[in-house]
Design a protein around this motif. Structure first.
Motif, short mmCIF file in Angstrom:
data_model
loop_
_atom_site.label_atom_id
_atom_site.label_comp_id
_atom_site.label_asym_id
_atom_site.label_seq_id
_atom_site.Cartn_x
_atom_site.Cartn_y
_atom_site.Cartn_z
N GLN A 157 -33.37 29.29 16.32
CA GLN A 157 -33.01 28.01 16.94
C GLN A 157 -31.54 28.01 17.36
O GLN A 157 -31.19 27.53 18.44
CB GLN A 157 -33.27 26.86 15.96
CG GLN A 157 -34.57 26.11 16.22
CD GLN A 157 -34.60 24.81 15.44
OE1 GLN A 157 -33.99 24.67 14.40
NE2 GLN A 157 -35.35 23.84 15.95
N LEU A 158 -30.69 28.55 16.49
CA LEU A 158 -29.27 28.65 16.84
C LEU A 158 -29.06 29.56 18.04
O LEU A 158 -28.17 29.33 18.86
CB LEU A 158 -28.47 29.16 15.63
CG LEU A 158 -28.53 28.31 14.36
CD1 LEU A 158 -27.81 29.01 13.23
CD2 LEU A 158 -27.93 26.94 14.61
N TYR A 160 -31.31 30.05 20.47
CA TYR A 160 -31.97 29.51 21.66
C TYR A 160 -31.51 28.10 22.06
O TYR A 160 -32.02 27.55 23.02
CB TYR A 160 -33.47 29.47 21.45
CG TYR A 160 -34.18 30.80 21.62
CD1 TYR A 160 -33.97 31.58 22.74
CD2 TYR A 160 -35.08 31.25 20.66
CE1 TYR A 160 -34.63 32.78 22.91
CE2 TYR A 160 -35.75 32.45 20.82
CZ TYR A 160 -35.53 33.22 21.95
OH TYR A 160 -36.18 34.40 22.12
N GLN A 161 -30.58 27.51 21.33
CA GLN A 161 -30.18 26.14 21.64
C GLN A 161 -29.77 26.00 23.10
O GLN A 161 -29.14 26.89 23.68
CB GLN A 161 -29.01 25.72 20.75
CG GLN A 161 -29.43 25.16 19.41
CD GLN A 161 -28.25 24.64 18.62
OE1 GLN A 161 -27.10 24.84 19.00
NE2 GLN A 161 -28.52 23.96 17.53
N LYS A 162 -30.14 24.84 23.67
CA LYS A 162 -29.88 24.63 25.10
C LYS A 162 -28.40 24.50 25.41
O LYS A 162 -27.90 25.13 26.36
CB LYS A 162 -30.62 23.38 25.58
CG LYS A 162 -30.45 23.10 27.06
CD LYS A 162 -31.20 21.86 27.48
CE LYS A 162 -30.98 21.58 28.97
NZ LYS A 162 -31.72 20.37 29.42
N ASP A 163 -27.69 23.74 24.63
CA ASP A 163 -26.29 23.46 24.96
C ASP A 163 -25.31 24.45 24.33
O ASP A 163 -24.33 24.84 24.97
CB ASP A 163 -25.94 22.03 24.52
CG ASP A 163 -26.73 20.99 25.29
OD1 ASP A 163 -27.01 21.23 26.48
OD2 ASP A 163 -27.08 19.95 24.70
N ASN A 164 -25.56 24.82 23.08
CA ASN A 164 -24.59 25.66 22.38
C ASN A 164 -25.20 26.98 21.89
O ASN A 164 -24.58 27.66 21.07
CB ASN A 164 -24.01 24.91 21.18
CG ASN A 164 -23.31 23.62 21.59
OD1 ASN A 164 -22.50 23.63 22.51
ND2 ASN A 164 -23.65 22.53 20.92
N GLY A 165 -26.36 27.32 22.38
CA GLY A 165 -27.02 28.53 21.92
C GLY A 165 -26.35 29.80 22.45
O GLY A 165 -25.74 29.81 23.52
N ASP A 181 -33.87 25.39 28.47
CA ASP A 181 -34.32 24.79 27.21
C ASP A 181 -35.43 25.67 26.66
O ASP A 181 -36.61 25.43 26.85
CB ASP A 181 -34.82 23.36 27.46
CG ASP A 181 -35.02 22.61 26.15
OD1 ASP A 181 -34.78 23.19 25.08
OD2 ASP A 181 -35.44 21.43 26.21
N ASN A 189 -41.59 28.28 25.75
CA ASN A 189 -41.24 28.27 24.32
C ASN A 189 -42.14 29.19 23.49
O ASN A 189 -41.71 29.70 22.46
CB ASN A 189 -41.24 26.84 23.75
CG ASN A 189 -42.56 26.12 23.97
OD1 ASN A 189 -43.56 26.70 24.38
ND2 ASN A 189 -42.56 24.83 23.69
#
Length: 324
Positions: A157-158, A160-165, A181, A189
């Motif tokens: 998840q860390l 693949y994060q949209k904003d901070n990945g 995303d 996904n």
């Protein structure tokens, strides 16, 4: 002084020195009966694992099978009502998520079989070449196997994060409208989750194949080399067929892994929006919104029946080999 004849007679088998009486052959040893203490120890060693299996595996399994034929909201036992095959009829005919979940489980199986398992085999072959630092590489690739799938889902998840990945950062799209995303887009996904599952599965397969490669007779490779076979021919015609028992185990493990996949998709979005899996549907109906113990149990029984197929095939082959 004793004559040679007397000495030979005194040393003859079945006689004692200074006596003409033959020595009786020792009686075969009798099986020692277990003492009371031994019985207690054996009882504890066998009884405790059996009770644990009954309490956490067999009894819940039997209860799930019984509950799959009932209607129950999970509150009072007095609310349980017989439902016959209504729950199974709902699963196969009316559930909007069942058939997509079946398709996703099949896709999960194919991806692990075609991508993750060959990747693990490739890593095993490379590390079996006694390259420098192979033990370190083995440890690095095996680390994900020691992590729970839930933790694997959190780590990815860390990533693949949209904003901070990390992935969007490497692509240069982090914090922009062009950011992908990865877990929120239902079209991609499932592939992102499969990559996360492959990270763990490949390490597991690598360790199993490394053990199998160590067990292959080196003389087979030498004989193939003398016959003019190159490294690729030796592997696919000699080494890989010699690892048939390991191959069967890995096939069964891959099938079971694809069926019990749950933690990663549940951490991502609770198995919804393109990540429906049969295992996630079980939990959704057992403890989620619109709770229905009967329908959740029906999903669990279906998953159990599907899982028993590869296990039964594997055990039948194993016992057949031991018999002959």
């Amino acid at each position: 002084m004793s004559t040679p004849t007397e000495l030979s007679e005194s040393a003859a088998p079945g006689s004692r020195a200074g006596s003409n009486k033959p020595v009786r052959p020792a009686k075969p040893g009798r099986v020692k009966r277990l003492s009371g203490r031994d019985k207690v120890v054996l009882g504890i060693m066998v009884g405790i694992p059996t009770l644990v299996q009954l309490a956490f595996v067999w009894i819940p399994t039997l209860l799930s099978i019984l509950l799959s034929f009932t209607r129950w909201n999970g509150l009072a036992l007095s609310d349980i009502r017989a439902a016959g095959l209504a729950n199974y009829n709902y699963v196969f005919n009316d559930s909007p998520a069942f058939w997509p979940a079946v398709q996703h489980n099949i896709l999960w199986l194919l991806f692990l079989a075609v991508i993750a398992t060959p990747l693990g085999l490739l890593l095993a072959v490379l590390l079996d070449q006694q390259i420098r630092g192979s033990k370190i590489y083995q440890s690095i690739f095996f680390v994900p196997v020691m992590l729970s799938l839930a933790l694997v889902g959190i780590i990815w998840q860390l990533f693949y994060q949209k904003d901070n990945g990390l992935l969007n950062f490497l692509l240069g799209t982090a914090g922009t409208p062009q950011a992908v995303d990865w877990f929120g887009d239902s079209n991609i996904n499932i592939w992102a989750a499969l990559v996360a599952a492959t990270w763990r599965h490949a390490g597991y397969v690598m360790i199993l194949y490394l053990a199998g490669l160590k067990g292959v007779d080196a003389t087979l490779k030498e004989a193939a080399s003398l016959d003019g076979a190159n490294a690729t021919q030796t592997f696919f015609r000699i080494v890989f067929p010699a690892m048939a028992p390991i191959n069967i185990v890995i096939v069964v493990i891959t099938i079971i892994e694809s069926l019990r996949a749950f933690d990663v998709v549940w951490v991502i979005n609770k198995g919804t929006n393109g990540l429906e899996l049969i295992s996630a549907l079980v939990i959704t109906y057992l403890i989620g919104e619109g709770q229905s113990i009967g329908i959740g149990s029906a999903f669990a029984v279906i998953l159990l029946v599907i899982s028993l197929v590869p296990i039964t095939i594997y055990l039948s082959r194993t016992f057949r080999k031991e018999k002959f």
